[in-house]
Design a protein around this motif. Structure first.
Motif, PDB file in Angstrom:
ATOM      1  N   THR A 138       1.659  -8.093   2.638  1.00  0.00           N
ATOM      2  CA  THR A 138       2.838  -8.961   2.568  1.00  0.00           C
ATOM      3  C   THR A 138       3.897  -8.594   3.599  1.00  0.00           C
ATOM      4  OG1 THR A 138       3.764  -7.552   0.814  1.00  0.00           O
ATOM      5  CG2 THR A 138       2.486  -9.465   0.128  1.00  0.00           C
ATOM      6  N   GLN A 139       3.841  -7.371   4.120  1.00  0.00           N
ATOM      7  CA  GLN A 139       4.811  -6.968   5.139  1.00  0.00           C
ATOM      8  C   GLN A 139       4.514  -7.610   6.493  1.00  0.00           C
ATOM      9  OE1 GLN A 139       3.627  -4.538   2.810  1.00  0.00           O
ATOM     10  NE2 GLN A 139       5.554  -5.050   1.785  1.00  0.00           N
ATOM     11  N   ASP A 140       3.316  -8.205   6.633  1.00  0.00           N
ATOM     12  CA  ASP A 140       2.952  -8.834   7.898  1.00  0.00           C
ATOM     13  C   ASP A 140       3.688 -10.145   8.141  1.00  0.00           C
ATOM     14  OD1 ASP A 140       1.208  -6.795   8.443  1.00  0.00           O
ATOM     15  OD2 ASP A 140      -0.594  -7.885   7.800  1.00  0.00           O
ATOM     16  N   VAL A 141       4.191 -10.749   7.068  1.00  0.00           N
ATOM     17  CA  VAL A 141       4.801 -12.072   7.183  1.00  0.00           C
ATOM     18  C   VAL A 141       6.124 -12.091   6.438  1.00  0.00           C
ATOM     19  CG1 VAL A 141       2.619 -13.312   7.463  1.00  0.00           C
ATOM     20  CG2 VAL A 141       3.497 -12.873   5.165  1.00  0.00           C
ATOM     21  N   GLU A 200      -5.360  -9.521  -1.937  1.00  0.00           N
ATOM     22  CA  GLU A 200      -4.700  -8.248  -1.691  1.00  0.00           C
ATOM     23  C   GLU A 200      -5.747  -7.167  -1.438  1.00  0.00           C
ATOM     24  OE1 GLU A 200      -2.448  -6.968  -4.992  1.00  0.00           O
ATOM     25  OE2 GLU A 200      -4.136  -6.885  -6.371  1.00  0.00           O
ATOM     26  N   PRO A 201      -5.331  -6.037  -0.848  1.00  0.00           N
ATOM     27  CA  PRO A 201      -6.301  -4.985  -0.520  1.00  0.00           C
ATOM     28  C   PRO A 201      -7.143  -4.532  -1.705  1.00  0.00           C
ATOM     29  CG  PRO A 201      -4.213  -4.561   0.569  1.00  0.00           C
ATOM     30  CD  PRO A 201      -3.986  -5.736  -0.337  1.00  0.00           C
ATOM     31  N   GLY A 202      -6.589  -4.619  -2.917  1.00  0.00           N
ATOM     32  CA  GLY A 202      -7.340  -4.185  -4.094  1.00  0.00           C
ATOM     33  C   GLY A 202      -8.392  -5.161  -4.537  1.00  0.00           C
ATOM     34  N   ILE A 227      -4.493 -13.983  -5.098  1.00  0.00           N
ATOM     35  CA  ILE A 227      -3.218 -14.539  -5.538  1.00  0.00           C
ATOM     36  C   ILE A 227      -3.040 -15.918  -4.910  1.00  0.00           C
ATOM     37  CG2 ILE A 227      -0.711 -14.222  -5.587  1.00  0.00           C
ATOM     38  CD1 ILE A 227      -1.201 -11.232  -5.109  1.00  0.00           C
ATOM     39  N   ASP A 228      -2.738 -16.909  -5.732  1.00  0.00           N
ATOM     40  CA  ASP A 228      -2.400 -18.230  -5.215  1.00  0.00           C
ATOM     41  C   ASP A 228      -0.919 -18.265  -4.859  1.00  0.00           C
ATOM     42  OD1 ASP A 228      -4.950 -19.311  -5.468  1.00  0.00           O
ATOM     43  OD2 ASP A 228      -4.615 -19.913  -7.538  1.00  0.00           O
ATOM     44  N   THR A 229      -0.625 -18.674  -3.649  1.00  0.00           N
ATOM     45  CA  THR A 229       0.757 -18.711  -3.176  1.00  0.00           C
ATOM     46  C   THR A 229       1.054 -20.114  -2.635  1.00  0.00           C
ATOM     47  OG1 THR A 229       0.272 -18.039  -0.885  1.00  0.00           O
ATOM     48  CG2 THR A 229       0.566 -16.284  -2.520  1.00  0.00           C
TER      49      THR A 229
END
Length: 250
Positions: A73-76, A144-146, A150-152
């Motif tokens: 999430t830090q990428d965007v 996510e990496p795990g 997730i729907d966004t």
């Protein structure tokens, strides 16, 4: 932009307007903010299309689209809005604009007018005729990496109609009920086929109601935040600037 909105219609009304199956009750939400879950309406799975079941369904997504290619999430940045003029070509939105267009049930939205002295005046913009309406939305699934998916989603915006342009230059895209199927049909309708739906609604569709600064805090979620107040009066410097601007018209 659209950074806050509300959905206060009763579940039965939402189901009727959007052609949904009867579902669980949900409470009115008066101050929906980015990163919170929001309802989006999408086509039902193909296996339900030929049955007697409704051909649309409601899903919950995180408000703030994360592109599928993002590593974390830090990428965007927090992309809760997408400009309709560029969504079809912008890398963050173009896949969703082509394959995952949605409807966002809403009762209206909030916007802030910037005053010349640095203050802001909040407004509740609701349909003049009342009822539940649909904003144009986009949805994207992010893993996510795990391994959890997730729907966004994001709300599409367009230029503001002339009657509310003095509050803000942008507004959500409103999709009319008669255009729901056309908008949601991502199988045969490319973005170019729905361009005509991305225009501002006509003047007078929304009414603007000045509200207090309570709406500024996401923790305030009661009906009180929609209570009408007297709009903040321009201070002397602002009044002078407005008078000068009027004189320049002659």
């Amino acid at each position: 932009m659209c950074g806050r909105f509300a959905l206060t219609g009763k579940p039965a009304e939402v189901e009727r307007v959007f052609g949904l199956a009867e579902g669980d009750d949900f409470p009115p939400r008066f101050n929906i903010a980015p990163t919170q879950p929001v309802m989006m309406v999408v086509p039902a799975p193909p296996r339900a299309q030929g049955s007697n079941l409704p051909h649309r369904q409601a899903v919950l997504v995180r408000w703030g689209l994360i592109p599928s290619w993002a590593k974390n999430t830090q990428d965007v940045s927090l992309m809760f809005n997408a400009r309709s003029e560029s969504a079809a070509v912008k890398p963050s939105f173009r896949t969703a604009m082509r394959h995952r267009r949605t409807l966002v049930p809403a009762s209206g939205f909030y916007e802030w007018r910037k005053l010349n002295d640095g203050r802001t005046q909040a407004y509740w913009l609701r349909p003049r005729d009342g009822g539940v309406i649909a904003f144009g939305g986009l949805m994207e699934s992010w893993s996510e990496p795990g391994g959890c998916e997730i729907d966004t989603g994001a709300i599409l915006t367009t230029r503001a109609s002339a009657d509310i342009r003095d509050i803000h230059e942008r507004m959500p895209v409103v999709i009319r009920p008669e255009h729901f199927d056309h908008w949601l049909n991502c199988w045969t309708n490319e973005p170019r086929h729905v361009e005509e739906l991305l225009q501002p609604v006509e003047e007078g569709f929304f009414e603007a109601i000045a509200v207090s600064d309570l709406v500024n805090n996401v923790a305030n979620t009661s009906p009180e935040i929609q209570a009408e107040v007297k709009a903040k009066a321009p201070r002397r410097s602002e009044k002078k600037a407005e008078a000068t601007a009027q004189l320049q018209l002659f």
